[in-house]
Design an enzyme around this catalytic site. Structure first.
Site, PDB file in Angstrom:
ATOM      1  N   GLU A  70       6.482  -0.356  -5.399  1.00  0.00           N
ATOM      2  CA  GLU A  70       5.304  -0.585  -6.258  1.00  0.00           C
ATOM      3  C   GLU A  70       4.084  -0.480  -5.357  1.00  0.00           C
ATOM      4  OE1 GLU A  70       5.297  -0.673  -9.323  1.00  0.00           O
ATOM      5  OE2 GLU A  70       7.222  -1.442 -10.023  1.00  0.00           O
ATOM      6  N   CYS A  82      -3.200  -4.514  -8.075  1.00  0.00           N
ATOM      7  CA  CYS A  82      -2.758  -3.111  -8.056  1.00  0.00           C
ATOM      8  C   CYS A  82      -3.193  -2.390  -9.314  1.00  0.00           C
ATOM      9  CB  CYS A  82      -1.251  -3.052  -7.887  1.00  0.00           C
ATOM     10  SG  CYS A  82      -0.370  -4.020  -9.113  1.00  0.00           S
ATOM     11  N   SER A 129       0.824  -1.209   0.000  1.00  0.00           N
ATOM     12  CA  SER A 129       0.000   0.000   0.000  1.00  0.00           C
ATOM     13  C   SER A 129       0.862   1.265   0.000  1.00  0.00           C
ATOM     14  CB  SER A 129      -0.903  -0.014   1.232  1.00  0.00           C
ATOM     15  OG  SER A 129      -0.100   0.013   2.388  1.00  0.00           O
ATOM     16  N   ALA A 188       0.529   3.823   1.974  1.00  0.00           N
ATOM     17  CA  ALA A 188       0.842   4.246   3.341  1.00  0.00           C
ATOM     18  C   ALA A 188       2.073   3.501   3.864  1.00  0.00           C
ATOM     19  CB  ALA A 188      -0.355   3.991   4.248  1.00  0.00           C
TER      20      ALA A 188
HETATM   21  P1  NAD Z   1       0.488  -3.530   2.969  1.00  0.00           P
HETATM   22  O1  NAD Z   1       1.182  -2.252   2.695  1.00  0.00           O
HETATM   23  O2  NAD Z   1      -0.487  -3.596   4.073  1.00  0.00           O
HETATM   24  O3  NAD Z   1       1.540  -4.697   3.254  1.00  0.00           O
HETATM   25  C1  NAD Z   1       2.583  -5.003   2.338  1.00  0.00           C
HETATM   26  C2  NAD Z   1       3.727  -5.631   3.097  1.00  0.00           C
HETATM   27  O4  NAD Z   1       4.320  -4.678   3.968  1.00  0.00           O
HETATM   28  C3  NAD Z   1       3.354  -6.824   3.964  1.00  0.00           C
HETATM   29  O5  NAD Z   1       4.336  -7.823   3.809  1.00  0.00           O
HETATM   30  C4  NAD Z   1       3.391  -6.236   5.370  1.00  0.00           C
HETATM   31  O6  NAD Z   1       3.651  -7.189   6.357  1.00  0.00           O
HETATM   32  C5  NAD Z   1       4.543  -5.266   5.245  1.00  0.00           C
HETATM   33  N1  NAD Z   1       4.591  -4.191   6.259  1.00  0.00           N
HETATM   34  C6  NAD Z   1       3.671  -3.851   7.193  1.00  0.00           C
HETATM   35  N2  NAD Z   1       4.096  -2.778   7.915  1.00  0.00           N
HETATM   36  C7  NAD Z   1       5.308  -2.450   7.421  1.00  0.00           C
HETATM   37  C8  NAD Z   1       6.246  -1.420   7.729  1.00  0.00           C
HETATM   38  N3  NAD Z   1       6.016  -0.515   8.679  1.00  0.00           N
HETATM   39  N4  NAD Z   1       7.393  -1.368   7.009  1.00  0.00           N
HETATM   40  C9  NAD Z   1       7.632  -2.247   6.014  1.00  0.00           C
HETATM   41  N5  NAD Z   1       6.784  -3.232   5.688  1.00  0.00           N
HETATM   42  C10 NAD Z   1       5.627  -3.342   6.373  1.00  0.00           C
HETATM   43  O7  NAD Z   1      -0.191  -3.946   1.577  1.00  0.00           O
HETATM   44  P2  NAD Z   1      -1.159  -5.180   1.296  1.00  0.00           P
HETATM   45  O8  NAD Z   1      -2.491  -4.872   1.919  1.00  0.00           O
HETATM   46  O9  NAD Z   1      -0.462  -6.445   1.620  1.00  0.00           O
HETATM   47  O10 NAD Z   1      -1.300  -5.106  -0.291  1.00  0.00           O
HETATM   48  C11 NAD Z   1      -2.290  -4.367  -0.936  1.00  0.00           C
HETATM   49  C12 NAD Z   1      -1.705  -3.086  -1.516  1.00  0.00           C
HETATM   50  O11 NAD Z   1      -0.607  -3.398  -2.359  1.00  0.00           O
HETATM   51  C13 NAD Z   1      -2.685  -2.350  -2.400  1.00  0.00           C
HETATM   52  O12 NAD Z   1      -2.616  -0.967  -2.142  1.00  0.00           O
HETATM   53  C14 NAD Z   1      -2.170  -2.615  -3.817  1.00  0.00           C
HETATM   54  O13 NAD Z   1      -2.531  -1.653  -4.760  1.00  0.00           O
HETATM   55  C15 NAD Z   1      -0.705  -2.688  -3.588  1.00  0.00           C
HETATM   56  N6  NAD Z   1      -0.042  -3.442  -4.648  1.00  0.00           N
HETATM   57  C16 NAD Z   1       0.747  -2.763  -5.539  1.00  0.00           C
HETATM   58  C17 NAD Z   1       1.340  -3.446  -6.592  1.00  0.00           C
HETATM   59  C18 NAD Z   1       2.185  -2.731  -7.601  1.00  0.00           C
HETATM   60  O14 NAD Z   1       2.900  -3.387  -8.342  1.00  0.00           O
HETATM   61  N7  NAD Z   1       2.138  -1.414  -7.682  1.00  0.00           N
HETATM   62  C19 NAD Z   1       1.170  -4.818  -6.709  1.00  0.00           C
HETATM   63  C20 NAD Z   1       0.380  -5.482  -5.776  1.00  0.00           C
HETATM   64  C21 NAD Z   1      -0.214  -4.780  -4.730  1.00  0.00           C
END
Ligand code: NAD
Length: 468
Positions: free
Chosen positions: A246, A280, A225, A227
């Site tokens: 990404e 995404c 995400s 954030a």
């Molecule tokens: P997320 O940001 O909640 O989690 C992603 C990863 O980050 C997980 O492995 C999580 O454990 C880890 N994480 C959690 N807190 C963290 C921190 N403080 N520092 C570093 N890592 C941390 O995202 P999600 O809900 O797993 O995935 C959905 C999101 O991903 C959607 O917004 C989607 O659009 C995006 N996405 C983007 C792409 C792209 O290629 N642009 C591809 C797939 C998904």
């Protein structure tokens, strides 16, 4: 249930403390993963660091041969990995589900194996010779999300290994099992320490946050995400890490007045609903010219109505459940709000457990939450427009800029509109079709850097210029 162990320095680790991974189709346990802390993370990073000198000293041909062996391993285990993926992620085995994800994984691994970054001669004359070399960075930390856990793992890991880096990967706590197994089978053909995996439930200890700040990690490749991506970027500043981010998307599709509603209905549906909208670069807002608005709605609903939704292990299912409770609740909130503002053409009510039927809502506008927020689920808002300028303005009225699409019977007209869209990828008469030979990345808040192709490979290297 047994714990799927992690792999650090080629050895199985961590079945002492574990956490539960739920099957979203049934709510029962799909498996358990090691719940690791700072000591295990340090051990994984130390293993990758120790493996780096020998791995990075390999010739380009040796690295290529090793990556080819890895690709063959994944291909040989594709069906097993697809089953684990369906159990933990929910996506069906069939359709554009787990087997399809594994097919993509093998294709990307193979294509990346075949790429090569040869040195460039920038100058060679009586004033001297100047060469540009690409050097591996060191330890790469990969952090992946829950929507395409296996394919995204390979998008991160293969270019890193191919260019001589070593890796620590951390999957989402919601879908760690297929990644743990993937790393295990890859380790059967890799030297110890070259590829390590750590998992945790993100409660007492946030592994991703610790990786983003760790002094021995030289680069973070993160998919997730916006954030969390911002948190990674902040945490990485102290150690000046290289970053590929990404992040989220809120992709718009624009249907021009000359499009054929019947011909585009199937493409529109899959552009929006692939992986249940949990993609995404799925189409998350659809702008349709007023002259064909009703016909497009009708054709899309007619197609969507017949899509079988069910447990992904059932060979007849084409879409599965939403992956997790938090996502389901966000989606339910956005659709409930949209029900009051617009006209529900299909679906609109949550189903049992985490199942949510394909939902299409017309009569919405920019400013409505289902249009403005990334729903990341099976609900598509349709917005009517009058002029092309208005459609382009509405499409660009977003902090995100991952993908976009234009639908028309006139390719040249569609391309002219496409060039005005603020996004990293733009498609004509399709949406979200990515391929390993084309760089992929977001503009604006959707990220930093690109993946795939030679440009993606370069992101795992530093430039060294040699002046002779
Ligand atoms: P997320 O940001 O909640 O989690 C992603 C990863 O980050 C997980 O492995 C999580 O454990 C880890 N994480 C959690 N807190 C963290 C921190 N403080 N520092 C570093 N890592 C941390 O995202 P999600 O809900 O797993 O995935 C959905 C999101 O991903 C959607 O917004 C989607 O659009 C995006 N996405 C983007 C792409 C792209 O290629 N642009 C591809 C797939 C998904």
């Amino acid at each position: 249930m047994t714990v799927q162990t992690a792999t650090i320095h080629g050895k199985p680790i961590g079945d002492e403390h574990s956490f539960s991974v739920l099957n979203p189709a049934t709510g029962t346990e799909a498996g358990r993963a090691p719940n690791m802390g700072p000591a295990e993370l340090d051990a994984a990073i130390a293993a990758a660091k120790a493996a780096f000198p020998a791995w990075s000293a390999r010739s380009d041909q040796e690295l290529q041969a090793a990556c080819a062996a890895v690709t063959a391993q994944i291909e040989a285990h594709a069906e097993e990995l697809a089953h684990i993926l369906t159990l933990e992620q929910g996506k069906p085995l069939n359709g554009l589900g787990s087997r399809w994800e594994l097919g993509g994984t093998v294709a990307w691994a193979g294509y990346t194996t075949g790429l090569s970054l040869s040195p460039k001669i920038l100058q060679d004359n009586s004033d001297g010779r100047v060469e540009l070399h690409r050097k591996p960075l060191g330890v790469v930390g990969s952090i992946t999300p829950w929507n395409f856990p296996v394919m995204i793992a390979i998008w991160h890991v293969m270019p890193a290994l191919r260019t001589g880096n070593t890796v620590v990967i951390k999957p989402s706590p919601l879908t760690p099992l297929a990644t743990l197994r993937l790393v295990e089978i890859m380790n059967e053909v890799l030297p110890p320490g070259v590829l390590n995996v750590v998992t945790g439930d993100d409660r007492a200890f946030n592994i991703g946050a610790a990786m983003s700040a760790h002094p021995d990690i030289r680069k973070i490749v993160f998919t997730g995400s916006c954030a969390t991506g911002q948190k990674v970027m902040r945490a990485a500043a102290e150690t000046m890490k290289r970053l590929t981010l990404e992040l989220g998307g809120n992709d718009a599709g624009i249907v021009l007045s000359d499009a054929d509603p019947q011909a585009i209905a199937e493409g529109l549906f899959w552009g929006a609903f692939i992986n249940n909208g949990q993609t995404c670069a799925a189409m998350k807002r659809l702008y349709v010219h007023e002259s064909i608005h009703d016909d497009v709605c009708e054709a899309l609903v007619a197609y969507a109505r017949n899509i079988p939704v069910g447990n992904g292990m059932d060979e007849g299912s084409v879409l599965g459940p939403v992956q997790n409770r938090m996502q389901f609740e966000k989606l339910s909130r956005l659709v409930k709000d949209a029900r009051e503002r617009g006209r529900v053409l299909l679906g609109g009510e949550p189903g049992e457990g985490l199942f949510f039927p394909p939902t299409i809502v017309a009569g919405l506008r920019n400013g409505d939450p289902l249009v403005d927020e990334e729903q990341f689920g099976p609900a598509l808002p349709i917005i009517k427009y009058r002029t092309v300028d208005e459609a382009v303005d509405l499409a660009n009225d977003s902090a995100n800029g991952l993908g976009g699409s234009v639908w028309s019977s006139d390719t040249a007209a569609a391309k002219a509109v496409a060039s005005r869209m603020q996004c990293g990828s733009v498609w004509i008469n399709k949406h979200g079709a990515i391929q390993p030979n084309a760089p992929f990345g977001g503009v604006k808040a959707s990220g930093l850097g690109v993946e795939f192709a030679e440009e993606g490979l370069q992101e795992y290297t530093d430039i060294q210029v040699v002046f002779a």
